[in-house]
Design a protein around this motif. Structure first.
Motif, PDB file in Angstrom:
ATOM      1  N   THR A 159    -132.498 -16.379   6.676  1.00  0.00           N
ATOM      2  CA  THR A 159    -131.757 -15.251   6.103  1.00  0.00           C
ATOM      3  C   THR A 159    -131.301 -14.351   7.249  1.00  0.00           C
ATOM      4  OG1 THR A 159    -133.909 -14.198   5.752  1.00  0.00           O
ATOM      5  CG2 THR A 159    -132.869 -15.203   3.832  1.00  0.00           C
ATOM      6  N   ASP A 162    -129.402  -9.174   5.772  1.00  0.00           N
ATOM      7  CA  ASP A 162    -129.925  -8.607   4.534  1.00  0.00           C
ATOM      8  C   ASP A 162    -128.757  -8.177   3.658  1.00  0.00           C
ATOM      9  OD1 ASP A 162    -132.659  -8.795   4.191  1.00  0.00           O
ATOM     10  OD2 ASP A 162    -133.072  -7.146   5.555  1.00  0.00           O
ATOM     11  N   GLY A 163    -127.801  -9.102   3.459  1.00  0.00           N
ATOM     12  CA  GLY A 163    -126.656  -8.795   2.614  1.00  0.00           C
ATOM     13  C   GLY A 163    -125.589  -7.972   3.303  1.00  0.00           C
ATOM     14  N   VAL A 374    -132.916  -7.789   1.005  1.00  0.00           N
ATOM     15  CA  VAL A 374    -132.406  -9.056   0.488  1.00  0.00           C
ATOM     16  C   VAL A 374    -133.183 -10.230   1.060  1.00  0.00           C
ATOM     17  CG1 VAL A 374    -130.380 -10.563   0.352  1.00  0.00           C
ATOM     18  CG2 VAL A 374    -130.108  -8.093   0.133  1.00  0.00           C
ATOM     19  N   SER A 375    -133.561 -10.154   2.337  1.00  0.00           N
ATOM     20  CA  SER A 375    -134.278 -11.280   2.954  1.00  0.00           C
ATOM     21  C   SER A 375    -135.633 -11.496   2.279  1.00  0.00           C
ATOM     22  CB  SER A 375    -134.456 -11.046   4.458  1.00  0.00           C
ATOM     23  OG  SER A 375    -135.170  -9.853   4.700  1.00  0.00           O
ATOM     24  N   GLU A 378    -134.844 -13.177  -1.166  1.00  0.00           N
ATOM     25  CA  GLU A 378    -134.483 -14.594  -1.069  1.00  0.00           C
ATOM     26  C   GLU A 378    -135.676 -15.450  -0.655  1.00  0.00           C
ATOM     27  OE1 GLU A 378    -130.738 -16.212   0.269  1.00  0.00           O
ATOM     28  OE2 GLU A 378    -130.235 -14.212   1.004  1.00  0.00           O
ATOM     29  N   LYS A 416    -127.533 -11.072  -1.835  1.00  0.00           N
ATOM     30  CA  LYS A 416    -127.772 -12.512  -1.751  1.00  0.00           C
ATOM     31  C   LYS A 416    -126.450 -13.264  -1.766  1.00  0.00           C
ATOM     32  CE  LYS A 416    -130.188 -16.339  -4.049  1.00  0.00           C
ATOM     33  NZ  LYS A 416    -129.006 -17.219  -4.061  1.00  0.00           N
ATOM     34  N   ASP A 417    -125.495 -12.803  -2.570  1.00  0.00           N
ATOM     35  CA  ASP A 417    -124.191 -13.461  -2.627  1.00  0.00           C
ATOM     36  C   ASP A 417    -123.497 -13.417  -1.272  1.00  0.00           C
ATOM     37  OD1 ASP A 417    -124.560 -14.038  -5.284  1.00  0.00           O
ATOM     38  OD2 ASP A 417    -123.397 -12.341  -6.025  1.00  0.00           O
ATOM     39  N   ASN A 419    -124.993 -13.255   1.630  1.00  0.00           N
ATOM     40  CA  ASN A 419    -125.730 -14.164   2.500  1.00  0.00           C
ATOM     41  C   ASN A 419    -125.339 -15.610   2.206  1.00  0.00           C
ATOM     42  OD1 ASN A 419    -128.007 -14.078   4.554  1.00  0.00           O
ATOM     43  ND2 ASN A 419    -128.784 -15.613   3.128  1.00  0.00           N
ATOM     44  N   ASP A 420    -125.247 -15.969   0.917  1.00  0.00           N
ATOM     45  CA  ASP A 420    -124.893 -17.340   0.521  1.00  0.00           C
ATOM     46  C   ASP A 420    -123.505 -17.718   1.013  1.00  0.00           C
ATOM     47  OD1 ASP A 420    -127.307 -17.666  -0.683  1.00  0.00           O
ATOM     48  OD2 ASP A 420    -126.580 -17.421  -2.738  1.00  0.00           O
TER      49      ASP A 420
END
Length: 426
Positions: A159, A162-163, A374-375, A378, A416-417, A419-420
């Motif tokens: 990750t 963090d977004g 976010v990390s 996830e 998360k989106d 990061n993805d």
């Protein structure tokens, strides 16, 4: 050629047999001496990073990692590379002289207070969980960016942000892309002026495909678990306990009297913490719902929490129900009940347990409260959804109705989106 020679020379060390996706990552970065392996949880970043370190073949090597991962890295290099290197846990030893063909392993906190590191030359630097250097003002980042002088760099993370894409800036600078913050923000972010704080705030991102191409040109490899292995289905289940009058009073007045304590919003951070506790440890509605859930199954359960008061409240429930308990937190890692009792409950603190622990004997995770990063969000889900998991994975989110918890959840999902998006093929 070097791989072939190495296999012929191995006698005491165990031979590493890489998966196809790991070989692919190394092949994609063969021409780079500064690389980032942003591989999803369970894809074996440790093996890819250590093999790249071996291929770079410098006299000295420095591995910086979390404190909880020191022993893992030490055992990994001792097991697979003892023929090639002297492996040293550098937080335990003081060395007047460092031999060639050494690997020094140290955690981020200790690295700050070891001036010897600044004198090392002709070395490869490997950073595990490289998102730890996202803050350019932190001591660890200043040490790594300004005072260490590595010939080669290997970054490992599942990750990397963090977004927030701007959190990549220190990592990509370390890889050799010397883009300035002002230029990065201009090319890849949308911003607007905030009248309250009198500064520009980032409200979105642009040119992400161009950013990904640029990152790959500087030795970055992105890989998701789903691209490599067929993992079981994931299911989210939302539990909605009611809020308490105490929560409403605290939000309205900034102070509330409980039976055994007074909660005051003395500062923003203290107010946020107390508002959270009024949704978790001090919310009898949530605790009753959790008790019902614990009573409804004899399966192994993983429960994530943030604060010690939450751990105590959950632990009291588990003891009341005679459930075996394991703990993963900053003070204790005890997996005995998790490993040996099918009806165990494992209490995991986000900061200490979101990274690096394999918990796929369980397939159910309860989020008693949510993290603020976010990390953590996830990676906590990945503790059970990883290689070796054969059952569907269930995630129980306990989100108190009418409180900030729902906004917190949406913020984590949005991050998360972002990061993805980095991991998607162009």
């Amino acid at each position: 050629m070097k791989k072939i020679m190495r296999k012929q020379q191995k006698s005491n060390s165990m031979e590493i047999k890489l998966f196809e996706h790991q070989e692919k990552a190394l092949e994609q970065t063969e021409q780079f001496n500064r690389v980032a392996y942003y591989l999803d949880m369970g894809l074996g970043k440790t093996f890819v990073g250590s093999e790249k370190l071996w291929e770079l073949n410098t006299p000295y090597n420095l591995v910086i990692c979390q404190k909880s991962k020191l022993e893992d890295w030490y055992q990994h290099f001792k097991k697979y590379y003892s023929d090639d290197y002297k492996v040293i846990l550098f937080d335990r030893e003081k060395l007047e002289y460092i031999e060639e063909n050494s690997i020094l392993i140290i955690n981020y906190e200790k690295a700050i207070v070891r001036p010897e590191l600044k004198k090392i030359r002709n070395f490869t630097l490997l950073l595990d969980e490289s998102q730890y250097i996202k803050n350019p003002k932190s001591q660890r980042t200043k040490l790594i960016m300004n005072e260490l002088k590595p010939n080669n760099v290997i970054l490992l993370s599942g990750t990397p942000i963090d977004g927030k894409y701007e959190e990549l800036l220190t990592q990509i600078n370390l890889l050799g892309w010397k883009i300035k913050e002002k230029m990065f923000l201009s090319h890849y972010t949308y911003r607007e002026w905030d009248e309250k704080e009198l500064k520009y705030k980032i409200i979105g991102y642009k040119n992400i495909d161009r950013l990904k191409r640029k990152l790959r040109n500087y030795g970055c490899v992105f890989m998701k678990t789903e691209e490599v292995f067929d993992l079981p289905k994931q299911t989210n289940i939302f539990l909605k306990p009611k809020k308490t009058k105490a929560y409403d009073e605290f939000i309205r007045e900034g102070i509330v009297e409980l039976e055994d304590r007074t909660l005051i919003a003395e500062t923003v951070s203290v107010g946020t913490m107390n508002a959270r506790l009024l949704c978790t440890a001090f919310n009898q509605n949530k605790l009753s719902m959790l008790k019902d859930l614990l009573e409804s199954t004899e399966d192994r359960l993983i429960i994530f929490y943030q604060y010690n008061l939450e751990k105590e409240a959950i632990g009291n429930l588990a003891k009341e129900l005679n459930k075996p308990i394991s703990y993963i937190n900053g003070d204790l890692v005890d997996k005995n009940a998790y490993e040996n009792k099918k009806n165990s409950i494992t209490l995991v603190q986000y900061q200490s347990g979101s990274f690096g622990h394999n918990l796929q004997k369980a397939n159910k995770i309860i989020f008693f409260g949510l993290p603020n990063r976010v990390s953590f969000f996830e990676q906590s889900r990945k503790r059970t959804h990883r290689i070796g998991q054969e059952r569907p994975c269930f995630y129980y989110y306990m989100l108190t109705l009418g409180t900030y918890e729902w906004k917190n959840y949406q913020t984590l999902v949005d991050g998360k989106d972002y990061n993805d998006e980095l991991f998607k093929e162009e």
